[in-house]
Design an enzyme around this catalytic site. Structure first.
Site, PDB file in Angstrom:
ATOM      1  N   ASP A   3       0.834  -1.208   0.000  1.00  0.00           N
ATOM      2  CA  ASP A   3       0.000   0.000   0.000  1.00  0.00           C
ATOM      3  C   ASP A   3       0.867   1.255   0.000  1.00  0.00           C
ATOM      4  OD1 ASP A   3      -1.869   1.990   0.383  1.00  0.00           O
ATOM      5  OD2 ASP A   3      -2.380   1.389   2.422  1.00  0.00           O
TER       6      ASP A   3
ATOM      7  N   TRP B 168      -0.875   4.306  -0.686  1.00  0.00           N
ATOM      8  CA  TRP B 168      -1.934   5.299  -0.816  1.00  0.00           C
ATOM      9  C   TRP B 168      -2.628   5.629   0.516  1.00  0.00           C
ATOM     10  CZ3 TRP B 168      -1.179   0.968  -3.806  1.00  0.00           C
ATOM     11  CH2 TRP B 168      -0.787   1.187  -5.127  1.00  0.00           C
ATOM     12  N   ASP B 169      -2.133   5.092   1.615  1.00  0.00           N
ATOM     13  CA  ASP B 169      -2.786   5.250   2.920  1.00  0.00           C
ATOM     14  C   ASP B 169      -4.189   4.654   2.902  1.00  0.00           C
ATOM     15  OD1 ASP B 169      -3.002   5.919   5.566  1.00  0.00           O
ATOM     16  OD2 ASP B 169      -3.427   8.030   5.244  1.00  0.00           O
ATOM     17  N   TYR B 170      -4.347   3.546   2.204  1.00  0.00           N
ATOM     18  CA  TYR B 170      -5.619   2.826   2.187  1.00  0.00           C
ATOM     19  C   TYR B 170      -5.671   1.814   3.347  1.00  0.00           C
ATOM     20  CZ  TYR B 170      -7.156   4.482  -2.442  1.00  0.00           C
ATOM     21  OH  TYR B 170      -7.596   5.247  -3.506  1.00  0.00           O
ATOM     22  N   ASP B 171      -5.308   2.300   4.546  1.00  0.00           N
ATOM     23  CA  ASP B 171      -5.355   1.411   5.691  1.00  0.00           C
ATOM     24  C   ASP B 171      -6.787   0.998   5.998  1.00  0.00           C
ATOM     25  OD1 ASP B 171      -6.199   3.892   6.520  1.00  0.00           O
ATOM     26  OD2 ASP B 171      -4.658   4.160   8.026  1.00  0.00           O
TER      27      ASP B 171
END
Length: 830
Positions: free
Chosen positions: A479, A481-484
């Site tokens: 990741d 994109w900070d798609y946590d």
């Protein structure tokens, strides 16, 4: 004697009229000309970067029309008419009857056209040098101009109607018989952060219905007394619990409070004295947990206890009855979560979510402030005995040997992915399900370990008795994109391979995909596909994952953006955004971070779905999800440049908490990402440099009903009006439901209603679950960025929300917890 007063009045009026028209005849063409030159200059730039030719051509034509109007030529009006007609044709070709799409393309040009018509009396009728201004009326009369305006209004209104999706009626599903509502919810309590142990955010109460919801009134307003001091940012986001006759809640700085659930009268409070420097991005306490110790005798102090975390890294436990600390828990009722994390830097590590208690084990993670340093506090997730506070286990994803804590003098693995949101547990299976985030440096992954890449952005099932992971599924590889994972998962029954219901778990994600797994084995119960990931402009193309998983069951993600989706209130600010679009790297979903130019991330890091998660109606078999639909525009900044900008990490000085995020182009936030070769500039929500409104067209957020049985959308619509929003931060007061950014989730009731705040218009609304239409709303004193609840006291149904505002969402500050109920004579029998 002849009366000359009438002639004198006429001459005086003509003199005044002539002066007025002379001024207008100069000012209006100059305004049109300046507008045209701005469009011409920007249009040339847009053409140069491969964009639409319309703005350059229209700007040139406007400048020519302005020149003719300055010379008092009617030909200027004729040219303006041609520009208007061409603009309308181009607008309809580019966006059709999309109402919001027509606004910047039609309204501004129409205003300029009407201004040109307004100076008709000052123009030469046929363009002959000797003619007097106003000698005969131009063919564009005031009546015709008014008809033109009416036509434009009608056209735009038609565009709004045709562009707004009609919400179909949704009846109860019949593909799979539902289980009975959870016992705790049926009893009228709300004993878990997610409503019940399954985190369904569902209430079995049915006294409030679509027929009587319009007669809801405020039952009480409770004030926590916790408001930000100067310089502090608050985003409380609290969801109280209701147990027995008590509301149990925490304030932004973790003050624990009990209040009467029927009246709001305070019963007790416990202040753990959290210092202001412990606040990370903002002061947040999303919820508490309640635990009853089965082995303790009835009437013993702290047999039932309220458990919460604090921003400065503690677990506190107090007696549910009087709020006094549980002295047998840890040291005087507290456990130190900073233990074995390394040097204590206030605000860097801060638990903000409600704890999860499974089989007598308190499971906690913690927020690690993003973008500071690769050498950050560990994202370790730990389990503690709910009675004694003793460490039961630690799940250090990069070092399983740390299950009982690190060796003396060492720490848990630094910089690993954390769990900042709320987990969910299964008492029967003895598993706790952890939604894990990405690494401490969000936008560069070249230095990550193999274990970080293995577990980041994964749903991990951990055995709550041993701390060992049983299974995990990764929904985003490497990741950047900070798609946590920010949403709490939900437990539900779902058809297995043989069609029979199995114990399942549903996971919403920021990228919009929703997944359903067998919660015992991790086997996907819904289709999962893959997409090829672009590598356009990437600074680490060899490290990028070649493909990414996507849900074949349901996604909130919409089609990729195009230049035509850029927006503004006028052609000028729309043009600025179109140029930015063309000057950015964008290859659709999953465009990787880049340094040569900005890149567009869509959806942005607020989702899709975020921490408010989803609500599930187990009877109607519907999933309710509110979501954001807005991009970010970001750029990697080479280390040398970032150093010259003076961007400092959180530990650099006593004032680092305020200085950790610098400011970049267009008001973007800049984070240092120390020990990575790049810092990061993030324009969250991608706002226009001039007006401050997003660069993409509304809606910016919505709410949707999804069939659990098919994964198909039942209804979908925008969430939030523009009453508080407008250009330059000026509220427009527009009541249209345009769809706004939102944070916080909903509650679904058996009465057929969805209650939600979330949107930045500071309204609390009730939505008909059958149709998606808003039936009732109330204006809150600050934003309702919190999950609401519904509960029962003395046979009356209440709905409650924390209307406490949210710093990031710019919805003000308040300490108000507001409860609603029907007037007694309006209540319907269950």
């Amino acid at each position: 004697m002849r009366d000359t007063s009438s002639n004198q009045d006429t001459r005086t009026g003509q003199i005044g009229l002539g002066l007025g028209w002379r001024i207008a005849a100069i000012a209006i063409p100059l305004f049109i000309g300046l507008f045209g030159l701005a469009m011409l200059g920007g249009g040339v730039r847009l053409i140069a970067v491969g964009g639409s030719w319309y703005y350059g051509l229209a700007g040139l034509a406007l400048a020519a029309a302005a020149w003719l109007l300055l010379r008092r030529r009617r030909a200027g009006q004729a040219l303006m008419a041609a520009i208007w007609a061409a603009s309308l044709a181009w607008a309809l070709w580019e966006v059709g009857f999309d109402g919001w799409g027509l606004v910047p393309r039609v309204v501004g040009i129409t205003v300029l056209f009407l201004l040109a018509l307004a100076i008709s009396p000052a123009l030469q009728p046929g363009g002959k040098p000797g003619d007097k201004p106003g000698a005969r009326r131009h063919r564009f009369s005031g009546l015709q101009g008014g008809g033109l305006v009416l036509g434009i209004v009608t056209l735009t209104g038609l565009g709004f109607l045709l562009g707004h999706e009609v919400l179909p009626d949704a009846g109860p599903g019949d593909a799979l018989a539902s289980n009975a509502a959870p016992a705790a919810a049926a009893a009228g309590d709300w004993p878990y952060y997610g409503g019940d142990a399954s985190a369904a955010r569902y209430s079995a109460l049915a006294r409030i219905t679509p027929a009587n919801v319009g007669r809801l009134e405020r039952a009480f307003v409770f004030h926590t007394g916790d408001l930000p001091a100067k310089g502090e940012r608050y985003s409380p986001a609290n969801t109280p619990l209701k147990v027995g006759n008590d509301l149990l809640m925490c304030s932004a700085k973790n003050i624990l409070i009990a209040a009467d659930a029927a009246t709001g009268k305070e019963k007790w409070r416990y202040d753990p004295k959290v210092p202001g420097d412990a606040i990370p991005h903002a002061a947040v306490c999303r919820g508490v947990a309640v635990y009853t110790a089965p082995a303790m005798p009835e009437g013993a102090a702290c047999k039932t206890r309220v458990v919460s975390t604090t921003l400065d890294g503690r677990i506190v436990a107090v007696d549910r009855n009087d709020g006094k600390p549980c002295t047998g828990f840890g040291a005087g009722g507290q456990v130190d979560l900073w233990k074995d994390l390394g040097p204590k830097v206030p605000g860097w590590y801060a638990p903000t979510a409600a704890p999860t208690i499974v089989r007598g084990i308190i499971v906690v993670g913690g927020q690690v402030r993003d973008g500071q340093d690769e050498d950050a506090p560990s994202g370790v997730i730990r389990g503690y005995d709910a009675v004694t506070g003793a460490l039961a286990w630690a799940w250090d994803l990069a070092n399983p040997a740390n299950v009982h804590g690190p060796e003396a003098g060492k720490t848990y693995t630094r910089g690993t992915p954390n769990m900042w949101t709320t987990a969910v547990g299964d008492e029967k299976l003895g598993l706790v399900y952890l939604p894990v985030s990405n690494s401490s440096i969000d936008y560069y992954g070249g230095n990550r370990s193999a274990l970080e890449d293995r577990y980041s952005d994964s749903l991990v099932a951990v055995d709550v008795t041993t701390g060992r992971d049983v299974w995990h599924y990764q929904v985003m590889r490497h990741d950047l994109w900070d798609y946590d994972l920010g949403s709490q998962p939900t437990l539900l029954d779902y058809p297995g391979r043989d069609g029979k219901p199995v114990a399942a778990i549903l996971l919403p994600t920021k990228q919009g995909d929703m997944y359903i797994f067998d919660r015992a084995t991790g086997e996907p119960l819904t289709p999962i596909g893959t997409v090829k990931a672009p590598k356009l402009g990437s600074v680490e193309p060899n490290a990028l994952a070649d493909t990414q998983p996507v849900s074949g069951w349901h996604t909130l993600r919409k089609a990729p953006k195009r230049e035509a989706h850029m927006w503004g209130f006028s052609p000028i600010d729309q043009l600025m955004c179109r140029i930015q679009f063309r000057e950015s790297n964008y290859a659709g979903y999953l465009t990787p971070p880049s340094s040569d130019r900005p890149w567009i991330q869509y959806p942005g890091y607020n989702g899709g779905a975020d921490w408010g998660s989803v609500a599930i109606d187990p009877v109607r078999r519907l999933l309710i999800a509110n979501y954001n639909d807005i991009p970010n525009r970001s750029r990697l900044i080479p280390r040398a440049t970032a150093d010259k900008m003076g961007v400092q990490p959180i530990y650099a000085s006593k004032t680092a908490n305020a200085a950790a995020a610098g400011k970049g182009e267009g008001g973007a936030s800049v984070y240092p990402q120390v020990h990575a070769p790049y810092a990061i500039s993030v324009n969250a929500g991608w706002r226009n440099i001039g007006t401050g409104v997003p660069c993409t067209a509304p809606p910016y957020g919505g709410i949707r009903a999804v069939s659990l049985d098919t994964g198909k959308t039942v209804w979908d619509g925008p969430l939030g009006t523009a009453r508080r929003n407008g250009p330059f931060g000026i509220p427009s007061g527009i009541p249209f439901n345009i769809g706004l950014p939102n944070n916080g989730g909903s509650v679904v009731t058996a009465g057929g209603l969805v209650f939600i705040g979330a949107a930045t218009d500071n309204l609390f609304r009730a939505i008909d679950i059958r149709t998606g239409r808003t039936l009732w709303q109330d204006v809150l004193p600050a934003g309702g960025q919190a999950n609401p609840i519904s509960y029962e006291v003395n046979g009356e149904q209440y709905v409650l929300i924390a209307a406490t505002g949210h710093a990031f969402m710019e919805t003000g500050n308040s300490d108000a917890i507001i409860a609603y109920k029907l007037r007694k004579q309006d209540a319907a029998p269950e």
